[in-house]
Design a protein around this motif. Structure first.
Motif: not given
Length: 106
Positions: A8-9, A6, A74, A76
């Motif tokens: 960015y979320e 991951v 998110k 990935v």
């Protein structure tokens, strides 16, 4: 496929750059679910992420080229060891097509 990381979320805004496609999840001869795939051009610059990215939505959604999209999910990074490359995918938990005013979340 390789390992997922991951990168960015959160809330992501963008503009659809292609039509959506639906893929069915089958268990034997029964359809037990759906994925919707499309691509977007990100509005924000997220370091190290391409400005256009593949989106995967669990469920059915409809997106046309040029539609403004709001996504909670998110991004990935997936290592493709066979080719010694990486790819990015936006996995949407919730989506809203602002242009058509439809989605699974407002």
């Amino acid at each position: 496929m390789g390992k997922e990381q991951v990168v960015y979320e959160g809330l992501i805004r963008g503009v659809a750059t292609g039509l959506s496609m639906v893929s069915h999840i089958r268990f034997g001869s029964r359809i037990v679910g759906n994925f919707t795939y499309f691509s977007i051009k990100l509005e924000e610059n997220i370091g190290g992420i391409p400005d256009e990215i593949l989106v995967r939505v669990l469920g059915v959604g409809y997106f046309r080229t040029g539609d403004r999209v709001l996504i909670q999910g998110k991004i990935v990074k997936i290592d493709l060891k066979q080719w010694d490359e990486s790819m990015f995918e936006l996995q949407a938990d919730h989506f809203y097509n602002e242009s058509l005013r439809i989605g699974d979340w407002v």
